[in-house]
Design an enzyme around this catalytic site. Structure first.
Site, PDB file in Angstrom:
ATOM      1  CB  SER A  27      -0.977  -0.008   1.227  1.00 38.11           C
ATOM      2  OG  SER A  27      -1.941  -0.792   0.958  1.00 38.11           O
TER       3      SER A  27
ATOM      4  CE  LYS B 293      -4.613   1.801  -0.957  1.00 42.57           C
ATOM      5  NZ  LYS B 293      -3.965   0.668  -0.357  1.00 42.57           N
TER       6      LYS B 293
ATOM      7  CB  SER C 104      -4.736   2.098   3.902  1.00 47.04           C
ATOM      8  OG  SER C 104      -3.629   1.746   2.989  1.00 47.04           O
TER       9      SER C 104
ATOM     10  CE  LYS D 269      -1.787   4.085   2.676  1.00 48.75           C
ATOM     11  NZ  LYS D 269      -1.543   2.984   3.705  1.00 48.75           N
TER      12      LYS D 269
END
Length: 377
Positions: free
Chosen positions: A49, A52, A109, A211
């Site tokens: 992730s 992202k 997320s 993140k």
């Protein structure tokens, strides 16, 4: 103005970086771009992730260009609704604002939110992935290739710790207001409140992003940025074995960087650092400087060990264009070069009159003759 290094050097003493778990990591200073600690920084890994971050970077670019707005209402597709993994729990056929989708992607997320944003911008996630790769190339992310907007596993979807640090710096630099979303600890949507997975936001008040990521193949990953006493660090850690480990190891890296290093603003962009002699021009000299600010990161208490040198071209003839390279700025630390920047003309210089050019040619001739008589070239 730059601080003036003191003349007396002191020993370069700094402990080794902490023994950090994970398959790869990098710790860099945001302003100077200097790597403080690293392990396998360019090795390619599945980014999960962390992908992202690029999705967000493109969304913020589209907002900045006026191609989309925070108030745009996005109709949720079946594909977005069906996305596996982390979700913000949007419903197929319903309309959700771009702003809520951004928060769902950044804070929760949400894979569903990421695909909905990708489809809104590019029409399909596949076309959006093409955009991702174009932006990656423009940022110098040479070890990265994207296949989707979420980070779900794919053999051709990969990145590196170094590339994620580059991307993070670009996002913070270009979109400081939007970056504030990465420090939000929770978001409620559709009656469901979810908390930011970056637990360092609760643990370290200097941390303001960024993140988390996890897949079985990638392990537990975390990109973090923290700001203490006007020094900002970016850490990227990939492939730890638990959510607790990625927090613990990231905190170790940040603490090491802040404790044992310091960053100094040396020169501002456009600041006059020296002058160059201009022959046959309307002006005899022109100011030289660097185009962008210069920062250096050194071990604490070692600023006096910097050696600064400017080299200036001696045979510059008008016309000279603003921004033309006329010299070089180099900065060394304990004999190792850490900065190498061109010195550029801060203004243009036009050709002088016929008489001025003639006088300069004569003066230049006599200067060359004098140098030859004294053993010069």
């Amino acid at each position: 103005m730059a601080e003036t290094p003191q003349p007396k050097p002191t020993p370069h003493v700094v402990p080794s970086p902490p023994n950090t778990q994970g398959d790869a990591f990098v710790l860099i200073d945001f302003h100077s771009d200097q790597i403080i600690a690293s392990k396998n920084p360019e090795k390619q890994f599945e980014p999960a992730s962390l992908t992202k971050i690029m999705t967000g970077y493109i969304v913020f670019n589209e907002l900045d260009k006026g191609n989309i707005s925070l108030d745009d209402m996005v109709t949720i597709s079946s594909k977005a609704w069906k996305m596996p993994g982390s979700k913000m729990f949007i419903e197929v056929g319903k309309q959700v604002s771009v702003q809520d989708l951004i928060k769902g992607m950044v804070i929760q997320s949400g894979n569903d939110a990421s695909v909905a944003l990708a489809e809104h911008i590019a029409g399909s996630e596949e076309v959006f992935a093409e955009l991702m790769n174009k932006y990656a190339k423009s940022l110098g992310m040479d070890g990265t290739h994207f296949m989707n907007a979420t980070g779900l596993p794919h053999p051709q979807h990969y990145s590196s710790a170094r590339d994620m640090a580059l991307l993070t710096k670009a996002l913070i630099t270009e979109f400081p207001e939007q970056y504030n979303w990465y420090s939000e600890k929770k978001f409620s949507f559709n009656g469901i409140t979810q908390y930011n997975r970056n637990k360092l936001l609760w643990q370290d008040p200097s941390v303001d992003g960024l993140k988390t990521g996890y897949t079985e193949a990638a392990g537990y990953c975390l990109v973090t940025s923290a700001n203490r006493d006007r020094m900002r660090l970016i850490s990227v850690i990939l492939g730890t074995d638990s959510a607790k480990a990625r927090v613990r190891e990231s905190q170790k890296l940040l603490n090491y960087g802040f404790r044992f290093f310091e960053t100094h603003a040396m020169y501002e962009g456009g600041q006059r650092l020296n002058d160059a002699r201009i022959w046959e021009g309307k002006l005899d000299t022109i100011g030289l400087g660097i185009e962008k600010p210069v920062y250096v990161t050194v071990p604490r208490g070692q600023y006096q060990n910097l050696q600064i040198e400017t080299r200036i071209d001696q045979n510059v003839t008008a016309p000279v264009e603003k921004g033309q390279e006329l010299g070089q700025l180099t900065i060394q630390f304990n004999g190792e070069q850490i900065i190498d920047r061109p010195l550029v003309a801060l203004a243009a210089v036009e050709e002088g009159s016929f008489f001025k050019k003639l006088m300069d040619q004569i003066q230049k001739l006599f200067a060359s003759l004098f140098a030859w008589l004294n053993g010069g070239e």
